[in-house]
Scaffold this motif. Structure first.
Motif, PDB file in Angstrom:
ATOM      1  N   ILE A  95       0.873  -1.174   0.000  1.00 15.63           N
ATOM      2  CA  ILE A  95       0.000   0.000   0.000  1.00 15.63           C
ATOM      3  C   ILE A  95       0.907   1.219   0.000  1.00 15.63           C
ATOM      4  O   ILE A  95       1.808   1.325   0.829  1.00 15.63           O
ATOM      5  N   VAL A  96       0.666   2.136  -0.929  1.00 17.53           N
ATOM      6  CA  VAL A  96       1.389   3.399  -0.969  1.00 17.53           C
ATOM      7  C   VAL A  96       0.370   4.493  -0.652  1.00 17.53           C
ATOM      8  O   VAL A  96      -0.662   4.588  -1.326  1.00 17.53           O
ATOM      9  N   VAL A  97       0.662   5.277   0.372  1.00 27.30           N
ATOM     10  CA  VAL A  97      -0.230   6.370   0.765  1.00 27.30           C
ATOM     11  C   VAL A  97       0.553   7.676   0.709  1.00 27.30           C
ATOM     12  O   VAL A  97       1.605   7.797   1.336  1.00 27.30           O
ATOM     13  N   VAL A  98       0.055   8.625  -0.061  1.00 29.31           N
ATOM     14  CA  VAL A  98       0.597   9.976  -0.081  1.00 29.31           C
ATOM     15  C   VAL A  98      -0.413  10.832   0.679  1.00 29.31           C
ATOM     16  O   VAL A  98      -1.607  10.811   0.364  1.00 29.31           O
ATOM     17  N   TYR A  99       0.081  11.557   1.682  1.00 27.55           N
ATOM     18  CA  TYR A  99      -0.852  12.304   2.520  1.00 27.55           C
ATOM     19  C   TYR A  99      -0.281  13.651   2.935  1.00 27.55           C
ATOM     20  O   TYR A  99       0.929  13.859   2.966  1.00 27.55           O
ATOM     21  N   GLU A 100      -1.186  14.553   3.231  1.00 26.53           N
ATOM     22  CA  GLU A 100      -0.835  15.873   3.743  1.00 26.53           C
ATOM     23  C   GLU A 100      -1.129  15.888   5.236  1.00 26.53           C
ATOM     24  O   GLU A 100      -2.229  15.536   5.668  1.00 26.53           O
ATOM     25  N   ASP A 101      -0.155  16.300   6.012  1.00 22.13           N
ATOM     26  CA  ASP A 101      -0.322  16.408   7.465  1.00 22.13           C
ATOM     27  C   ASP A 101      -0.946  17.768   7.768  1.00 22.13           C
ATOM     28  O   ASP A 101      -0.347  18.808   7.498  1.00 22.13           O
ATOM     29  N   LEU A 102      -2.138  17.766   8.319  1.00 17.95           N
ATOM     30  CA  LEU A 102      -2.881  19.004   8.564  1.00 17.95           C
ATOM     31  C   LEU A 102      -2.777  19.506   9.997  1.00 17.95           C
ATOM     32  O   LEU A 102      -3.312  20.563  10.323  1.00 17.95           O
ATOM     33  N   THR A 103      -2.078  18.771  10.861  1.00 16.47           N
ATOM     34  CA  THR A 103      -2.121  19.068  12.287  1.00 16.47           C
ATOM     35  C   THR A 103      -1.533  20.422  12.673  1.00 16.47           C
ATOM     36  O   THR A 103      -1.970  21.031  13.641  1.00 16.47           O
ATOM     37  N   LEU A 104      -0.562  20.914  11.937  1.00 15.56           N
ATOM     38  CA  LEU A 104       0.100  22.157  12.307  1.00 15.56           C
ATOM     39  C   LEU A 104      -0.515  23.396  11.640  1.00 15.56           C
ATOM     40  O   LEU A 104      -0.208  24.532  12.011  1.00 15.56           O
ATOM     41  N   LEU A 105      -1.393  23.203  10.678  1.00 15.67           N
ATOM     42  CA  LEU A 105      -1.937  24.350   9.944  1.00 15.67           C
ATOM     43  C   LEU A 105      -2.612  25.400  10.829  1.00 15.67           C
ATOM     44  O   LEU A 105      -2.412  26.597  10.605  1.00 15.67           O
ATOM     45  N   PRO A 106      -3.392  25.027  11.851  1.00 17.56           N
ATOM     46  CA  PRO A 106      -3.989  26.078  12.696  1.00 17.56           C
ATOM     47  C   PRO A 106      -2.943  26.951  13.386  1.00 17.56           C
ATOM     48  O   PRO A 106      -3.117  28.166  13.482  1.00 17.56           O
ATOM     49  N   ALA A 107      -1.847  26.358  13.837  1.00 14.50           N
ATOM     50  CA  ALA A 107      -0.792  27.143  14.482  1.00 14.50           C
ATOM     51  C   ALA A 107      -0.127  28.076  13.469  1.00 14.50           C
ATOM     52  O   ALA A 107       0.147  29.242  13.776  1.00 14.50           O
ATOM     53  N   LEU A 108       0.110  27.579  12.262  1.00 13.04           N
ATOM     54  CA  LEU A 108       0.723  28.418  11.225  1.00 13.04           C
ATOM     55  C   LEU A 108      -0.175  29.605  10.885  1.00 13.04           C
ATOM     56  O   LEU A 108       0.300  30.737  10.719  1.00 13.04           O
ATOM     57  N   LYS A 109      -1.469  29.356  10.763  1.00 12.37           N
ATOM     58  CA  LYS A 109      -2.420  30.442  10.470  1.00 12.37           C
ATOM     59  C   LYS A 109      -2.419  31.480  11.594  1.00 12.37           C
ATOM     60  O   LYS A 109      -2.463  32.684  11.341  1.00 12.37           O
ATOM     61  N   ALA A 110      -2.368  31.006  12.840  1.00  9.84           N
ATOM     62  CA  ALA A 110      -2.355  31.931  13.977  1.00  9.84           C
ATOM     63  C   ALA A 110      -1.091  32.782  13.963  1.00  9.84           C
ATOM     64  O   ALA A 110      -1.144  33.997  14.179  1.00  9.84           O
ATOM     65  N   TRP A 111       0.055  32.145  13.694  1.00  9.41           N
ATOM     66  CA  TRP A 111       1.303  32.910  13.637  1.00  9.41           C
ATOM     67  C   TRP A 111       1.273  33.945  12.518  1.00  9.41           C
ATOM     68  O   TRP A 111       1.723  35.064  12.692  1.00  9.41           O
ATOM     69  N   GLU A 112       0.741  33.555  11.362  1.00  8.09           N
ATOM     70  CA  GLU A 112       0.625  34.517  10.256  1.00  8.09           C
ATOM     71  C   GLU A 112      -0.259  35.691  10.662  1.00  8.09           C
ATOM     72  O   GLU A 112       0.021  36.834  10.321  1.00  8.09           O
ATOM     73  N   GLY A 113      -1.340  35.381  11.370  1.00  7.85           N
ATOM     74  CA  GLY A 113      -2.233  36.435  11.840  1.00  7.85           C
ATOM     75  C   GLY A 113      -1.563  37.383  12.822  1.00  7.85           C
ATOM     76  O   GLY A 113      -1.999  38.516  12.995  1.00  7.85           O
ATOM     77  N   GLU A 114      -0.491  36.920  13.441  1.00  7.66           N
ATOM     78  CA  GLU A 114       0.267  37.735  14.392  1.00  7.66           C
ATOM     79  C   GLU A 114       1.501  38.366  13.737  1.00  7.66           C
ATOM     80  O   GLU A 114       2.370  38.889  14.423  1.00  7.66           O
ATOM     81  N   GLY A 115       1.552  38.279  12.396  1.00  9.41           N
ATOM     82  CA  GLY A 115       2.617  38.938  11.661  1.00  9.41           C
ATOM     83  C   GLY A 115       3.846  38.090  11.365  1.00  9.41           C
ATOM     84  O   GLY A 115       4.819  38.590  10.809  1.00  9.41           O
ATOM     85  N   ALA A 116       3.846  36.842  11.734  1.00 12.07           N
ATOM     86  CA  ALA A 116       5.005  35.979  11.486  1.00 12.07           C
ATOM     87  C   ALA A 116       5.022  35.502  10.038  1.00 12.07           C
ATOM     88  O   ALA A 116       3.999  35.507   9.351  1.00 12.07           O
TER      89      ALA A 116
END
Length: 139
Positions: A95-116
């Motif tokens: 079985i070959v699975v290609v996947y996107e890890d979504l777990t960190l996206l909320p933190a990245l969005k929050a940091w961007e919202g804070e100007g990072a």
């Protein structure tokens, strides 16, 4: 180097089994990760190696994984299939699975919202991590 914070890290995993049907526990866990929004499966391919060594991609239902029927998107190409096939025993399936890890996206969005600005991202190879830990323990 560019980074798209709308995407999480993209990874793949290849798992080989000596025969079919594919056990369901891992597939159930994969589906649960999707259902809880932790990952997005971008492609799934099932690769079978016959007793005579010929290799084919097969439908998920043929290997006991009907939940993943139709999950193939074409990201996994013939070169990838050949690499997987090389690791399979005759009669085996991978079985070959290609996947996107979504777990960190909320933190990245929050940091961007804070100007990072995210300036870099990338995988850490397990071998490199183990080597670093071993060096730390020896030093």
């Amino acid at each position: 180097m560019s980074f798209d914070s709308d995407l999480g890290p993209i990874n793949y995993v290849v798992v080989a089994f000596a025969s079919t049907p594919v056990p369901s526990a891992g597939l159930d866990q994969l589906a649960a990760l999707v259902d809880t929004g932790r990952i997005l499966v971008l492609d799934v391919e099932f690769v079978a190696k016959s007793a005579d060594g010929s290799v084919t991609t097969v439908d998920a239902a043929e290997v006991g994984a009907p939940t993943f029927a139709g999950a193939s998107s074409g990201l996994i190409d013939n070169d990838d299939i050949a690499v997987v096939a090389d690791k399979l025993v005759p009669g085996g399936v991978g079985i070959v699975v290609v996947y996107e890890d979504l777990t960190l996206l909320p933190a990245l969005k929050a940091w961007e919202g804070e100007g990072a600005t995210v300036v870099s991202e990338g995988p850490i190879l397990v071998e490199d991590l183990v080597e670093s830990i071993d060096a730390t323990e020896q030093g």
